[in-house]
Design an enzyme around this catalytic site. Structure first.
Site, PDB file in Angstrom:
ATOM      1  N   GLY A  24       0.617  -1.353  -0.067  1.00 57.35           N
ATOM      2  CA  GLY A  24       0.060   0.040  -0.016  1.00 57.35           C
ATOM      3  C   GLY A  24       1.028   1.110  -0.092  1.00 57.35           C
ATOM      4  O   GLY A  24       0.374   2.311  -0.693  1.00 57.35           O
ATOM      5  N   MET A  25       2.224   1.211   0.361  1.00 53.26           N
ATOM      6  CA  MET A  25       2.753   2.371   0.741  1.00 53.26           C
ATOM      7  C   MET A  25       3.927   2.578  -0.500  1.00 53.26           C
ATOM      8  O   MET A  25       4.399   3.674  -0.536  1.00 53.26           O
ATOM      9  CB  MET A  25       3.377   2.335   1.950  1.00 53.26           C
ATOM     10  N   ASP A 136       6.494  -3.823  14.826  1.00 51.21           N
ATOM     11  CA  ASP A 136       5.745  -4.488  13.781  1.00 51.21           C
ATOM     12  C   ASP A 136       6.568  -6.008  13.585  1.00 51.21           C
ATOM     13  O   ASP A 136       6.583  -6.389  12.375  1.00 51.21           O
ATOM     14  CB  ASP A 136       5.765  -3.772  12.604  1.00 51.21           C
TER      15      ASP A 136
END
Length: 748
Positions: A24-25, A136
């Site tokens: 997505g980035m 993360d």
């Protein structure tokens, strides 16, 4: 994979050789230094380059990665965080991720498992020693290289001495691998949050499933904070160490240095899943796998007040269990709502056949911990449309404490979720098209459809209109096509992806991408020759579903095709045939799921097959259904549903086409489902709502009608919006009402 049309030939002087992946980035490419050394270059998508908050976060990622470059991470080779399109080059690490390995070969065992545990703990030790918290740690961020495990992706890490970004209040991470404090108070997490994540990751590596997996990402997060882990299939020799990592109180967990001592004392062969006789573990296609595949941003989790656990001796970390339950009281609402038009929402696998998982059954509506918006009271209101002679019907999306609704004679309106009061409204003068409600919303912009008044030749029949979310003023508008229904079976000529809106132009000849707030055009892409297309979001990715003009004009789309549609450039990928007619339903385990239509001439007779497109392999697989199912299709929690005209709801497995369960309800012509607060919600145009258990379809409750509307309707889009324990329902004649799932309404 090879480079695509539109990909750059080089970045920062490094010639590109191949694509390694895209999210997505950004996109990651394989490149070479002048000496021939392979490097991985992460190129940030163009649309984020102008986002100051994102640039700050990317600079932090580069700085964190540089601080921790060592034997257990990917060293930073070069970076340009201030470039027009920021990028970072790191040493290329050859090998599969832990997620890929588990999916292909199953859980790790024996010395392989011990090597992973020690290697990851050594990585955390080095990361923490330079003052960085990763935040993360999950299977997709662990690469199993020939030299041992490497930890990658410091995209949401931070230095202990660095101010934490609020990121507009969102909790960022992946719930199955997040610590309790990360879900409750993300600004204050420290190194022992990574230790908790390591514990969940080791359970996943040993068993193929997380210690807190549940039937929805919210319930997974709930169980991370409040429930004890499921460790029955973890080898006994490793279990005691893992238990210490999974303590709710960070101070009760070992540091990475302490954990390393404990792990080195374990035997060389840890055994495998179920080695202690508890039964073999198995890899499950759960919400854990979905999070790994889609890299979706989780929903915000409300702060929690907890009674702390009994405090034990600091010398008795290993094997100590909590001696009483934590009694949670959530203070504010949890917004769990799919943003219309393609904003990726966190989804998970659906409930299967009934079984003995009591933790999942505890997720019924009204379970402690699922809160109402502060100050909420049930409400009921009618939103007047642009024309009193047109029976409008709204659809809504939730953004924090606001509801944005639109459809028919209302381009969009902002409603307060707590009491139903209207903040602003923008009306549409013309005759609405059936099934066109809202495009979607971003943090600062609402996008809806406007229909031109009869006889108005100065404006096109349909426009996409952008409205300032705070003030309700129009920002820009653009003519829109209206052919998506013919191509995909869904009215979706415009979609929102991140902060971008992608539309079909008025002549139905090309895609146009704009910044949702400013309206600035990012790119335009013509349709393939002789074809018409519609945009189809697949998680954070975008695809074009196309059909020939001949088939569209004849209303017989039997041979549609699917192509990647690059979000940054609009470049179309290769043509992927799909057996049609097929309707895209949603994403399950990383694959785009279609329902295959059974046609009686040109009339729809129902659905008789399931197709799945895997973006990773580019392949489409098919499964036949046991029979033709008639009704309104929908998808939630990784399952496909068909709601019949007479009220029967059937859950189908998208992987096999098999029937999971089928239930007769009293809600005729229901649309849905919408998942939230441990239930699946279906609602009809009358405003009658039924809540079903995701696991086996057991009815939880049913409301009485709240509006005069049609029963037996087919093909309508879902009418329910969920925010924590509150449910907002859109019924006929622009009727909106909201209630507490613990106290559903009766007859008015």
């Amino acid at each position: 994979m090879s480079l695509r049309g539109g990909d750059p030939a080089e970045i920062g002087g490094y010639p590109l050789e191949a694509r390694l992946g895209s999210g997505g980035m950004g996109t990651v490419f394989l490149a070479r230094t002048s000496s021939g050394r392979p490097v991985a270059i992460k190129l940030i998508h163009q649309q984020f380059a102008a986002d100051d908050e994102f640039r700050i976060r990317f600079r932090q990622e580069v700085e964190a990665a540089r601080r921790v470059s060592g034997a257990f991470t990917a060293a930073v080779v070069d970076a340009a965080p201030e470039a027009e399109q920021p990028w970072m080059a790191t040493a290329y690490i050859e090998g599969h991720t832990l997620a890929q390995h588990i999916a292909a070969k199953g859980p790790l065992t024996g010395s392989e498992l011990r090597k992973l545990a020690i290697g990851l703990t050594e990585a955390l030790r080095d990361i923490h020693r330079v003052g960085v918290v990763h935040r993360d740690l999950k299977p997709s961020n662990v690469v199993l290289s020939p030299e041992g495990p490497r930890v990658i992706d410091f995209g949401i890490s931070r230095a202990v001495d660095q101010q934490t970004l609020t990121m507009t209040g969102r909790v960022i991470g992946t719930p199955p691998f997040m610590s309790p404090e990360q879900l409750q108070a993300p600004r204050g997490v420290g190194p022992r949050s990574d230790v908790f994540s390591l514990g969940t990751l080791l359970v996943y590596a040993a068993t193929g499933q997380g210690p807190f997996d549940a039937d929805s990402p919210y319930m997974t997060a709930y169980q991370v904070v409040h429930e004890e882990p499921s460790l029955d299939s973890v080898p006994m020799t490793l279990r005691a160490v893992v238990e210490s990592c999974l303590e709710k109180d960070p101070e009760e967990r070992p540091t990475a240095d302490e954990l390393l001592v404990l792990l080195r004392d374990l035997p060389a062969d840890l055994g495998g899943a179920g080695a202690d006789g508890a039964g073999a573990g198995r890899t499950r296609d759960t919400n854990t796998q979905h999070h790994l595949a889609m890299q979706a941003t989780p929903p915000p989790i409300a702060p929690t007040t907890l009674d702390g656990p009994d405090t034990g001796s600091t010398g008795a970390l290993i094997g100590r269990r909590l001696r009483r339950r934590w009694r949670p009281v959530l203070a504010t609402a949890v917004a769990v709502a799919a943003i219309g038009g393609g904003v990726a929402a966190v989804t998970a696998r659906g409930g299967g056949n009934s079984g003995g998982d009591t933790r999942s059954r505890a997720a019924a509506p009204g379970v402690p911990g699922v809160a109402l918006p502060v100050g909420f009271a049930p409400w009921h209101r009618t939103v007047q449309g642009g024309r009193k002679d047109i029976p409008d019907e709204l659809r809504c999306v939730a953004r924090g404490d606001a509801l944005f609704c639109g459809g028919g004679g209302v381009v969009a309106t902002r409603i307060r979720a707590v009491d139903g009061s209207q903040v602003w409204k923008v009306q549409s003068p013309g005759v609405p098209a059936q099934g066109m409600h809202m495009v979607g919303a971003t943090d600062d912009t609402v996008l809806g459809y406007r229909f031109a008044a009869e006889g108005d030749r100065q404006n096109p029949p349909v426009e996409v209109v952008a409205i300032d979310a705070a003030k309700g003023r129009e920002l820009w508008s653009v003519p829109s096509g209206a052919q998506s229904t013919a191509v995909t079976g869904r009215t979706r000529d415009a979609v929102v992806i991140g902060s971008t809106v992608v539309t079909v132009d008025a002549s139905n000849s090309r895609f146009e991408a704009r910044d949702a707030h400013s309206g600035k055009v990012a790119w335009t892409t013509p349709f393939p020759a002789g074809a018409q297309c519609a945009p189809v979001p697949v998680g954070a990715q975008l695809y074009a579903m196309c059909a020939t003009n001949t088939e569209v004009n004849a209303s017989e789309v039997r041979h549609p095709t699917l192509r990647t549609l690059d979000r940054a450039s609009g470049t179309l990928g290769r043509r992927i045939p799909v057996k049609g007619p097929a309707v895209p339903m949603g994403v399950a385990n990383g694959s785009l799921v279609f329902l295959e239509e059974h046609m009686d001439g040109t009339a729809l007779a129902g659905y008789d097959g399931v197709a799945r497109f895997d973006p990773a392999s580019g392949k489409v697989t098919y499964s036949r259904l046991a029979k033709t199912y008639e009704g309104t299709p929908g998808m939630a929690d990784g399952s496909v549903f068909v709601s019949g005209q007479t009220g029967r709801v059937t859950a189908l497995d998208p992987a096999t086409g098999g029937e999971k369960w089928s239930r007769q309800t009293g809600v005729e012509g229901a649309s849905g489902p919408v998942a939230g607060a441990g239930a699946l919600y279906f609602s009809s145009a009358t405003g009658r709502v039924v809540a079903l258990s995701p696991r086996d379809g057991a009815p939880l409750w049913t409301t009485d009608p709240q509006a005069d509307g049609l029963t037996g309707e087919q093909g309508a889009s879902p009418r329910v919006t969920v925010a924590g324990r509150a449910v907002v329902v859109a019924a006929a004649k622009n009727t909106l009402f909201a209630f507490d799932t613990k106290n559903p309404p009766k007859s008015p």
